[in-house]
Design a protein around this motif. Structure first.
Motif, PDB file in Angstrom:
ATOM      1  N   SER A 209       1.236  -1.345  -0.482  1.00  0.00           N
ATOM      2  CA  SER A 209      -0.124  -0.328   0.331  1.00  0.00           C
ATOM      3  C   SER A 209       0.639   1.064   0.003  1.00  0.00           C
ATOM      4  O   SER A 209       0.205   2.108  -0.339  1.00  0.00           O
ATOM      5  CB  SER A 209      -0.943  -0.200   1.077  1.00  0.00           C
ATOM      6  N   TYR A 210       2.066   1.472   0.061  1.00  0.00           N
ATOM      7  CA  TYR A 210       3.512   2.626   0.544  1.00  0.00           C
ATOM      8  C   TYR A 210       3.763   2.766  -1.263  1.00  0.00           C
ATOM      9  O   TYR A 210       4.633   1.271  -1.675  1.00  0.00           O
ATOM     10  CB  TYR A 210       4.133   1.976   1.316  1.00  0.00           C
ATOM     11  N   PHE A 211       3.632   3.699  -1.450  1.00  0.00           N
ATOM     12  CA  PHE A 211       4.712   3.785  -2.613  1.00  0.00           C
ATOM     13  C   PHE A 211       6.127   3.984  -2.187  1.00  0.00           C
ATOM     14  O   PHE A 211       6.657   4.663  -0.627  1.00  0.00           O
ATOM     15  CB  PHE A 211       4.339   5.519  -2.934  1.00  0.00           C
ATOM     16  N   MET A 212       7.195   3.541  -2.448  1.00  0.00           N
ATOM     17  CA  MET A 212       8.654   3.960  -1.480  1.00  0.00           C
ATOM     18  C   MET A 212       9.190   4.936  -2.987  1.00  0.00           C
ATOM     19  O   MET A 212       9.129   4.873  -3.958  1.00  0.00           O
ATOM     20  CB  MET A 212       9.541   2.735  -1.627  1.00  0.00           C
ATOM     21  N   GLY A 213      11.128   5.170  -2.440  1.00  0.00           N
ATOM     22  CA  GLY A 213      10.736   6.188  -2.767  1.00  0.00           C
ATOM     23  C   GLY A 213      12.820   6.449  -2.564  1.00  0.00           C
ATOM     24  O   GLY A 213      12.338   5.699  -1.030  1.00  0.00           O
ATOM     25  N   TRP A 214      13.334   6.348  -2.991  1.00  0.00           N
ATOM     26  CA  TRP A 214      14.773   6.186  -2.425  1.00  0.00           C
ATOM     27  C   TRP A 214      15.008   8.327  -2.437  1.00  0.00           C
ATOM     28  O   TRP A 214      15.124   8.571  -3.537  1.00  0.00           O
ATOM     29  CB  TRP A 214      16.239   5.821  -3.665  1.00  0.00           C
TER      30      TRP A 214
ATOM     31  N   ALA B 170       5.285   6.337   1.330  1.00  0.00           N
ATOM     32  CA  ALA B 170       4.466   7.863   1.579  1.00  0.00           C
ATOM     33  C   ALA B 170       3.193   6.715   1.114  1.00  0.00           C
ATOM     34  O   ALA B 170       3.187   5.808   0.133  1.00  0.00           O
ATOM     35  CB  ALA B 170       4.161   8.742   0.448  1.00  0.00           C
ATOM     36  N   ARG B 171       2.098   7.071   1.719  1.00  0.00           N
ATOM     37  CA  ARG B 171       0.822   6.949   0.180  1.00  0.00           C
ATOM     38  C   ARG B 171       0.280   7.309  -0.306  1.00  0.00           C
ATOM     39  O   ARG B 171      -0.496   7.472  -0.409  1.00  0.00           O
ATOM     40  CB  ARG B 171      -0.174   7.488   2.204  1.00  0.00           C
ATOM     41  N   SER B 172       0.954   8.893  -1.238  1.00  0.00           N
ATOM     42  CA  SER B 172       0.663   9.439  -2.110  1.00  0.00           C
ATOM     43  C   SER B 172       2.263   8.893  -3.501  1.00  0.00           C
ATOM     44  O   SER B 172       3.402   9.211  -2.399  1.00  0.00           O
ATOM     45  CB  SER B 172       0.227  10.525  -2.094  1.00  0.00           C
TER      46      SER B 172
END
Length: 122
Positions: free
Chosen positions: A31-36, A99-101
């Motif tokens: 359910s999470y967008f993941m970022g670096w 993140a949720r978005s």
């Protein structure tokens, strides 16, 4: 609540490769967008790459496009950043975040790892 732990940083010569991993604990990883993101000494934190929950959407900063690849293994709650053709200017602490978005703005990310140092020597 999500806890993130990065690994895989280190020292590499220019032109070399490293793969960063980020292991997430907690529920509903997909359910999470993941970022670096990365932060070089004396500079602000900057966006590197992001990936959607299912992995179908990815985006990259211009400075690393074509050299870095983001991916995720939802069965193992892990997101990766494969870094090839590394340059001295890639030297920074690299952070993964959740993140949720769908966003590249650091302040929109809810959870952060502790960071992994990547040093590229010339």
């Amino acid at each position: 609540q999500v806890q993130l732990v990065e690994s895989g940083g280190g020292l590499v010569q220019a032109g070399g490769s490293l793969r960063l991993s980020c292991l997430a604990s907690g529920r509903a990883f997909t359910s999470y967008f993941m970022g670096w993101f990365r932060q070089a000494s004396g500079k602000e934190r900057e966006f590197v790459s992001r990936i959607s929950g299912g992995g179908g959407m990815r985006s990259y900063a211009d400075s690393i496009r074509g050299r870095f690849t983001i991916s995720r293994d939802n069965a193992n709650n892990t997101v990766y950043l494969q870094m090839n053709s590394l340059k001295p200017e890639d030297t920074a602490v690299y952070y993964c975040a959740a993140a949720r978005s769908w966003t590249s703005v650091a302040t929109n990310y809810d959870y952060w790892g502790q960071g992994a140092q990547v040093t590229v020597s010339s």
